[in-house]
Design an enzyme around this catalytic site. Structure first.
Site, PDB file in Angstrom:
ATOM      1  N   GLY A  50       0.873  -1.528  -0.088  1.00 32.94           N
ATOM      2  CA  GLY A  50      -0.126   0.267   0.344  1.00 32.94           C
ATOM      3  C   GLY A  50       0.682   1.415  -0.265  1.00 32.94           C
ATOM      4  O   GLY A  50       0.827   2.242   0.230  1.00 32.94           O
ATOM      5  N   CYS A  51       2.044   0.790  -0.073  1.00 35.41           N
ATOM      6  CA  CYS A  51       3.415   2.334  -0.117  1.00 35.41           C
ATOM      7  C   CYS A  51       3.858   1.955  -1.682  1.00 35.41           C
ATOM      8  O   CYS A  51       3.716   0.901  -2.032  1.00 35.41           O
ATOM      9  CB  CYS A  51       3.734   2.022   1.312  1.00 35.41           C
ATOM     10  SG  CYS A  51       3.727   2.239   2.696  1.00 35.41           S
TER      11      CYS A  51
END
Length: 138
Positions: A50-51
């Site tokens: 998610g980064c």
């Protein structure tokens, strides 16, 4: 984590910065203070999804039941934001982490409105991952 300030000092130091350029530099400095992450800990199990940047976070419980966090990122700002999160969760048990809401601290620092959407999403991904892993340890 002796080189990092406690929560209150973090907030004081942050509010003393004259502008957002100084605040970003302070965040980057905090990231530089994190201990080196062992190369073997940079593995898929410790990767935070998610980064946009590569992010690894390792969570271990010490003999006293306190969670110790270590991490690294290939992006200086993200590593600094990681350091901020680690400061907020410092000296907590897994159960404390699950129940502690970091968002009011981010509001006090006016952090959310000065991050790009992708950095905000990455920050949320780090927090979710830490809390999820803490839930399995509590």
């Amino acid at each position: 984590m002796a080189a990092l300030p406690d929560k209150e000092k973090l907030l004081r130091n942050f509010t003393r910065c004259a502008n957002w350029e100084e605040k970003y530099l302070y965040i980057i400095e905090l990231g530089q203070r994190l201990a080196e992450l062992n190369p073997q800990d940079r593995n898929p199990q410790n990767t935070i999804h998610g980064c946009q940047s590569q992010v690894w976070i390792v969570m271990r419980r010490n003999a006293n039941g306190i969670i110790e966090l270590q991490g690294d990122s290939d992006a200086a700002i993200v590593k600094g934001l990681m350091a901020v999160v680690f400061i907020l969760y410092h000296q907590m048990t897994a159960q404390d982490i699950v129940h502690f809401d970091v968002r009011p601290w981010f509001e006090k620092m006016a952090l959310a409105q000065h991050l790009t959407p992708s950095r905000s999403q990455g920050l949320e991904a780090m927090i979710r991952a830490i809390r999820a892993k803490a839930a399995t340890l509590s």
